[in-house]
Scaffold this motif. Structure first.
Motif, mmCIF file in Angstrom:
data_model
loop_
_atom_site.group_PDB
_atom_site.id
_atom_site.type_symbol
_atom_site.label_atom_id
_atom_site.label_comp_id
_atom_site.label_asym_id
_atom_site.label_seq_id
_atom_site.Cartn_x
_atom_site.Cartn_y
_atom_site.Cartn_z
ATOM 1 N N ILE A 60 0.858 -1.197 0.000
ATOM 2 C CA ILE A 60 0.000 0.000 0.000
ATOM 3 C C ILE A 60 0.892 1.244 0.000
ATOM 4 O O ILE A 60 1.785 1.369 0.841
ATOM 5 C CB ILE A 60 -0.923 -0.013 1.239
ATOM 6 C CG1 ILE A 60 -1.747 -1.314 1.248
ATOM 7 C CG2 ILE A 60 -1.839 1.200 1.254
ATOM 8 C CD1 ILE A 60 -2.516 -1.557 2.528
ATOM 9 N N LYS A 86 -0.114 4.802 -0.116
ATOM 10 C CA LYS A 86 -0.549 6.073 0.500
ATOM 11 C C LYS A 86 0.296 7.222 -0.045
ATOM 12 O O LYS A 86 1.112 7.832 0.656
ATOM 13 C CB LYS A 86 -0.367 6.049 2.013
ATOM 14 C CG LYS A 86 -1.480 5.499 2.833
ATOM 15 C CD LYS A 86 -2.675 6.393 3.005
ATOM 16 C CE LYS A 86 -3.563 5.735 4.036
ATOM 17 N NZ LYS A 86 -4.965 5.918 3.877
ATOM 18 N N VAL A 108 -8.668 4.648 3.755
ATOM 19 C CA VAL A 108 -9.183 3.269 3.830
ATOM 20 C C VAL A 108 -10.277 3.316 4.892
ATOM 21 O O VAL A 108 -9.996 3.562 6.070
ATOM 22 C CB VAL A 108 -8.073 2.262 4.198
ATOM 23 C CG1 VAL A 108 -8.650 0.879 4.425
ATOM 24 C CG2 VAL A 108 -7.008 2.215 3.104
ATOM 25 N N HIS A 147 -13.158 -0.736 8.691
ATOM 26 C CA HIS A 147 -13.647 -2.074 8.326
ATOM 27 C C HIS A 147 -13.057 -3.123 9.251
ATOM 28 O O HIS A 147 -12.124 -2.852 10.008
ATOM 29 C CB HIS A 147 -13.270 -2.391 6.869
ATOM 30 C CG HIS A 147 -11.783 -2.509 6.654
ATOM 31 N ND1 HIS A 147 -10.939 -1.415 6.558
ATOM 32 C CD2 HIS A 147 -10.971 -3.585 6.567
ATOM 33 C CE1 HIS A 147 -9.696 -1.815 6.398
ATOM 34 N NE2 HIS A 147 -9.673 -3.126 6.414
ATOM 35 N N ASP A 173 -11.350 -6.967 8.854
ATOM 36 C CA ASP A 173 -10.790 -7.766 7.757
ATOM 37 C C ASP A 173 -11.590 -9.041 7.486
ATOM 38 O O ASP A 173 -11.638 -9.523 6.350
ATOM 39 C CB ASP A 173 -9.326 -8.103 8.040
ATOM 40 C CG ASP A 173 -8.437 -6.873 7.904
ATOM 41 O OD1 ASP A 173 -8.819 -5.942 7.164
ATOM 42 O OD2 ASP A 173 -7.374 -6.824 8.542
ATOM 43 N N TRP A 209 0.656 -6.245 9.498
ATOM 44 C CA TRP A 209 0.838 -4.971 8.764
ATOM 45 C C TRP A 209 2.222 -4.430 9.107
ATOM 46 O O TRP A 209 2.583 -4.329 10.286
ATOM 47 C CB TRP A 209 -0.255 -4.011 9.201
ATOM 48 C CG TRP A 209 -0.311 -2.680 8.513
ATOM 49 C CD1 TRP A 209 -1.115 -2.341 7.476
ATOM 50 C CD2 TRP A 209 0.442 -1.502 8.849
ATOM 51 N NE1 TRP A 209 -0.912 -1.021 7.136
ATOM 52 C CE2 TRP A 209 0.051 -0.482 7.966
ATOM 53 C CE3 TRP A 209 1.413 -1.211 9.802
ATOM 54 C CZ2 TRP A 209 0.581 0.801 7.998
ATOM 55 C CZ3 TRP A 209 1.958 0.069 9.837
ATOM 56 C CH2 TRP A 209 1.545 1.053 8.943
ATOM 57 N N LEU A 249 -2.347 3.938 10.644
ATOM 58 C CA LEU A 249 -3.526 3.164 11.040
ATOM 59 C C LEU A 249 -4.170 3.761 12.291
ATOM 60 O O LEU A 249 -3.466 4.294 13.154
ATOM 61 C CB LEU A 249 -3.129 1.722 11.379
ATOM 62 C CG LEU A 249 -2.715 0.788 10.256
ATOM 63 C CD1 LEU A 249 -2.316 -0.562 10.846
ATOM 64 C CD2 LEU A 249 -3.836 0.610 9.239
ATOM 65 N N HIS A 295 -10.672 -0.986 11.951
ATOM 66 C CA HIS A 295 -9.494 -0.130 11.751
ATOM 67 C C HIS A 295 -9.664 0.678 10.476
ATOM 68 O O HIS A 295 -10.453 0.325 9.598
ATOM 69 C CB HIS A 295 -8.199 -0.952 11.740
ATOM 70 C CG HIS A 295 -8.144 -2.002 10.676
ATOM 71 N ND1 HIS A 295 -8.855 -3.179 10.746
ATOM 72 C CD2 HIS A 295 -7.442 -2.070 9.508
ATOM 73 C CE1 HIS A 295 -8.600 -3.919 9.685
ATOM 74 N NE2 HIS A 295 -7.748 -3.264 8.904
ATOM 75 N N SER A 309 -7.631 4.112 7.977
ATOM 76 C CA SER A 309 -6.536 5.091 7.819
ATOM 77 C C SER A 309 -7.049 6.234 6.962
ATOM 78 O O SER A 309 -7.804 6.014 6.002
ATOM 79 C CB SER A 309 -5.290 4.437 7.202
ATOM 80 O OG SER A 309 -5.528 4.068 5.873
ATOM 81 N N ARG A 327 3.488 7.019 2.647
ATOM 82 C CA ARG A 327 3.407 6.115 3.801
ATOM 83 C C ARG A 327 3.284 4.697 3.267
ATOM 84 O O ARG A 327 2.200 4.130 3.185
ATOM 85 C CB ARG A 327 2.190 6.472 4.663
ATOM 86 C CG ARG A 327 2.162 5.844 6.043
ATOM 87 C CD ARG A 327 0.844 5.134 6.347
ATOM 88 N NE ARG A 327 0.583 4.027 5.460
ATOM 89 C CZ ARG A 327 -0.566 3.344 5.434
ATOM 90 N NH1 ARG A 327 -1.564 3.664 6.208
ATOM 91 N NH2 ARG A 327 -0.736 2.331 4.604
ATOM 92 N N THR A 367 1.123 -5.445 3.829
ATOM 93 C CA THR A 367 0.235 -6.166 4.728
ATOM 94 C C THR A 367 -0.045 -7.568 4.201
ATOM 95 O O THR A 367 -0.211 -7.778 3.001
ATOM 96 C CB THR A 367 -1.049 -5.332 4.995
ATOM 97 O OG1 THR A 367 -1.900 -6.040 5.850
ATOM 98 C CG2 THR A 367 -1.782 -4.972 3.762
ATOM 99 N N HIS A 392 -2.255 -11.115 5.082
ATOM 100 C CA HIS A 392 -3.366 -11.665 5.870
ATOM 101 C C HIS A 392 -3.300 -13.182 5.862
ATOM 102 O O HIS A 392 -3.130 -13.788 4.800
ATOM 103 C CB HIS A 392 -4.704 -11.170 5.315
ATOM 104 C CG HIS A 392 -4.942 -9.726 5.604
ATOM 105 N ND1 HIS A 392 -4.656 -8.732 4.712
ATOM 106 C CD2 HIS A 392 -5.395 -9.103 6.719
ATOM 107 C CE1 HIS A 392 -4.944 -7.554 5.255
ATOM 108 N NE2 HIS A 392 -5.388 -7.755 6.471
#
Ligand SMILES: O=C(O)CCC(=O)C(=O)O
Length: 289
Positions: free
Chosen positions: A147, A149, A157, A160, A162, A177, A190, A245, A247, A256, A260, A262
């Protein structure tokens, strides 16, 4: 809320880390990755962008409008390396050729399997140990995202959980992350609702009659995101699949970058109704069998 962060020396988990994780649904481990490891990943992302031809791409990743949800380029990306643009980027012929590094919002979603540098960054014995400490029996790496940014145009973001997007029965999704650059409130770090993982799953992004739908499961609003995770380059943040969470947009002049990953437990059921399917790429653990 102020929070306690931990250091690499505390690994594998001590009791304090475990109870912090269980109570709050997140955990911050400083200096988990070295400066060199982060720089190598940043360089690799630039290399992947340079190598890719964007002339026919136009997929925007926007969690506000969710415009990508009906987009087959996005929905087929679970077992591929694909590039998604910032909603606010000017995607014209010139920018798609000579300003490529500035228009990408993220790269996803199988970097951890398909690219050798990302593979090495993701498949670490310490990550395997952490996942076992928090209860995983058979951790499997499901999804990875780089990501960006981007400065000035980096998109929000929205808040939400996950597990909405990576659902298993029972729920097992956890996010790892990593800050590849310092993350601050100015560049969109975050923000989490501490302890909010104890609440219900609010939404499920699910395939119904061949179409993706956002199904509401529970209409209780999320608790406020009360904890700002300003962290240094190399920090690892663990996020419980139910933790709300978010951002914010990056209006600052500094990017930034974050990576991440998962994971889910191989002992759970991964329904065919999940958006992310990997028909040709079986899931792997952190360490080679
Ligand atoms: O990096 C961000 O801004 C959001 C990341 C995120 O939502 C996630 O990793 O689940």
């Amino acid at each position: 809320m102020n929070y306690k962060s931990f250091s690499r020396e505390n690994l594998p988990f001590n009791n304090e880390m475990l109870s912090f994780w269980e109570n709050n649904g997140f955990l911050v481990i400083n200096n988990f990755y070295s400066e060199t490891e982060c720089n190598n990943l940043i360089k690799r992302s630039q290399f992947l962008i340079e190598k890719n031809d964007f002339s026919n791409s136009n997929s925007i990743f926007d969690t506000v409008s969710q415009s990508h949800n009906d987009d087959t380029y996005f929905l087929d990306s679970g077992d591929k390396i694909r590039f998604f643009f910032e909603e606010k980027a000017d995607i014209n012929e010139i920018n798609s050729k000579s300003n490529k590094n500035y228009i990408v919002n993220k790269i996803g979603h199988a970097l951890h399997d398909l690219d050798k540098i990302f593979y090495k960054f993701s498949h670490k014995v310490e990550l395997d140990e952490i996942s076992k400490c928090i209860g995983f029996k058979k951790p499997l790496l499901l999804q990875s995202m780089y990501i960006f940014k981007q400065p000035k145009i980096g998109g929000e973001v929205v808040c939400h959980q996950d597990s909405t997007f990576l659902y298993t029965e029972p729920e097992t999704a956890v996010g790892f992350w990593v800050a590849l650059e310092d993350a601050t409130i100015e560049n969109g770090c975050l923000q989490v609702a501490s302890g909010g993982h104890k609440g219900p799953l609010r939404k499920l992004f699910t395939k119904e009659n061949g179409k993706m739908t956002m199904k509401e499961l529970n209409n209780n609003p999320f608790p406020p995101t009360d904890t700002i995770l300003e962290v240094k380059k190399g920090t690892l943040v663990l996020l419980h699949g139910r933790l709300p969470h978010y951002s914010c947009e990056n209006k600052s002049a500094k990017s930034r970058h974050a990576y991440t990953l998962h994971i889910i437990d191989g002992n759970s059921i991964y329904p065919k109704t999940n958006w992310l399917q990997r028909p040709n790429l079986p899931l792997k653990g952190f360490i080679d069998d």
